[in-house]
Each structure stands twice: as structure tokens, then as C-alpha cells.
Write a protein that holds these residues in place. Structure first.
Motif: not given
Length: 288
Positions: A79-80, A82-83, A86-87, A114-115, A117-118, A121-122
Motif C-alpha cells: 500500500d505504501l 502504491q501511494e 501515485i506521488g 502521498e505516503i 497522507e496515507y 489517514r490510516n
């Protein structure tokens, strides 16, 4: 074109295993400075999809390397990554080769953002960092504590000065980082003490209070009375259509009502919609 949304690349998302993904991205060659500049110019001038794809693919290994530095937060490595990808896509979209820096230097900010922010959030059910200073503390305090161990007053002041925040902020974030999420209504394991400690155990149950029951009953009766009053303001046909469509156990179809009133099913639907709008308006006024 938004490359972060439309770039459909097999390697942009980690597959079944991180090991397999790492092996795959390492087979993609790194671009030289001249190659990178030439491809970036094609993208910058022509908004070329293939150029963007090439730039992203050649930098996936760097995203993976950056994502590995965030393993201590207990979140999925895939997941990290993937984020971070995106960045990287966002950075590629905004990269200007005319500035004279390599893409990787420019992209680091976007990947980390992006990482971050992820993670925020989580990492916890309740947000641990909302302001700029809290975010700064969140990502730096853990490292500082590893170097310093338990915090005394002198160490708190040193960290506050080093990070440009107040000592109070350091203490507050340290408290948040050491706190644990607690389920609102944690399942009972037969231990009375564990039930009391769950947040739901502190709340009183008012559902069966006589006053609450009477109040609920009176309010329901009031709503039903207002509904009857609002229905009474409609013409007889509209009342009947709403009654047959919504207020009986067996719902009458549009076709059946159309046959009864000798109009089309579409006309019945129009009458129904208009009646519902009038009913809503009346109910809003009556219950205000």
C-alpha cells in the motif's frame, strides 16, 4: 490528461509478493540524464502518454526504496508503494526538464507527500496530526525518541527547539503516539472489568426510560398527524395514487393505476412525483 488516474501500467501496482515486484522493477533500466531530459521534453511539449509511462517505469525502484523507510508504522508495504507511485505520477506530470534537475530529485517531495497522507489517514482511527506542526512532529518524534530513549524535560525542550515547535506540542504528540485505539463496543471475553473499560460501558442506556418512550410515541403520533394533514391538501386523484403506491401493503403498479384513470403510465408517474414534492414541502413547513 491526469496520469495519476489514467496510467495503466502492470508494474505500477505491487503484485502478489513484494519480492516479485522488487525483482520486476529492478529489471527496468535507469535512464541516463540525457535520455531523461529528451523524454521529459517530449512529454512537456506534446503531453505524450508513452513518454510519461517510460519516466514512471524507470523510477519505480526509487519509490520502493523510499517506501521502505516507512515500515515502522505497521502498514502494508504494498500500500505504501502504491501511494508512493501515485506521488511519482503527479511529479512526472509537473516535471519541467528546463529547470535543470533530475526527475528523482524533484519527485522525492511528491512521493513522500502521498505516503505521509496515507499514513496519517490510516495509522489510527482518530487522526493524530492535523496541523503542520503536528505532522512535522508525527514523522520526526519517533526517530528522535529512538536516539534519546525516555524523554525528560531537557530532551523535550531539545526536540522542541530542533523541530521548531513548542514543548507542549512535543508532549501532546508523544502522548498520541503512545496511545492505543480502543473499540467502542469491544466484544466481551467474560471479564466484567474489560466491559467497563470499553467506551460503550461508560454510556447510560436510556432506551427504556418511561419518559423517553412516551416522548417517542408522542412524536410519532405528531408526525403521522402532520402527514395526514399534508395529504389532505392534495387533490383526490393525487391522494389515491400516493395511497395505492406507498401507503398500502401491496403496492399498486403504474400500469394498474393508468388503466383505472384511463391515462398513460408515464402520466401516473408524473402525478406521483408532483404529489411527493408537494407533500415534502408541506411536511417541511408543518414540522418546522
Amino acid at each position: 490528461m491526469s496520469y495519476a488516474l489514467t496510467l495503466n501500467m502492470q508494474l505500477a501496482v505491487p503484485g502478489a509478493t513484494i519480492e516479485g515486484y522488487a525483482k520486476a522493477v529492478k529489471t527496468i533500466p535507469i535512464l541516463s540524464a540525457d535520455e531523461e531530459r529528451r523524454i521529459a521534453e517530449v512529454l512537456h511539449q506534446n503531453n505524450d502518454f508513452e513518454a510519461a509511462r517510460t519516466l514512471v517505469l524507470s523510477h519505480l525502484r526509487f519509490v520502493m526504496h523510499i517506501a521502505q523507510s516507512y515500515r515502522g508504522y505497521g502498514l502494508s508495504q504494498s500500500d505504501l508503494i502504491q501511494e508512493g507511485n501515485i506521488g511519482l505520477m503527479k511529479a512526472v506530470k509537473r516535471f519541467d526538464p528546463g529547470v535543470g534537475v533530475r526527475l528523482v530529485s524533484f519527485a522525492v517531495h511528491w512521493i513522500r507527500a502521498e505516503i505521509h497522507e496515507y499514513i496519517l489517514r490510516n495509522w489510527r482511527i482518530v487522526k493524530v496530526a492535523t496541523t503542520k506542526s503536528q505532522r512535522k512532529l508525527f514523522f520526526n518524534l519517533r526517530g528522535a525518541k529512538k536516539r534519546l530513549g525516555w524523554l525528560n524535560q531537557g530532551e523535550i525542550e531539545y526536540i522542541a527547539k530542533d523541530l521548531g515547535v513548542s514543548a507542549r506540542d512535543v508532549l501532546e504528540m508523544d502522548k498520541r503516539l503512545n496511545a492505543h485505539d480502543v473499540a467502542f463496543d469491544a466484544p466481551s471475553d467474560g471479564d466484567e472489568e474489560s466491559e467497563i473499560l470499553s467506551p460503550a460501558g461508560y454510556l447510560e442506556d436510556y432506551r427504556f426510560e418511561p419518559a423517553i418512550i412516551v416522548e417517542e410515541k408522542e412524536f410519532q403520533e405528531h408526525k403521522h398527524g402532520q402527514l395526514r394533514k399534508a395529504l389532505g391538501k392534495l387533490d383526490a386523484r393525487s391522494q389515491d395514487i400516493l395511497q395505492q403506491r406507498w401507503l398500502t401493503e401491496e403496492k399498486t403498479t403504474l400500469q394498474q393505476l393508468a388503466k383505472r384513470y384511463k391515462v398513460s403510465a408515464e402520466r401516473i408517474r408524473q402525478i406521483e412525483c408532483n404529489a411527493i414534492k408537494k407533500l415534502k414541502k408541506s411536511m417541511t413547513t408543518l414540522l418546522a
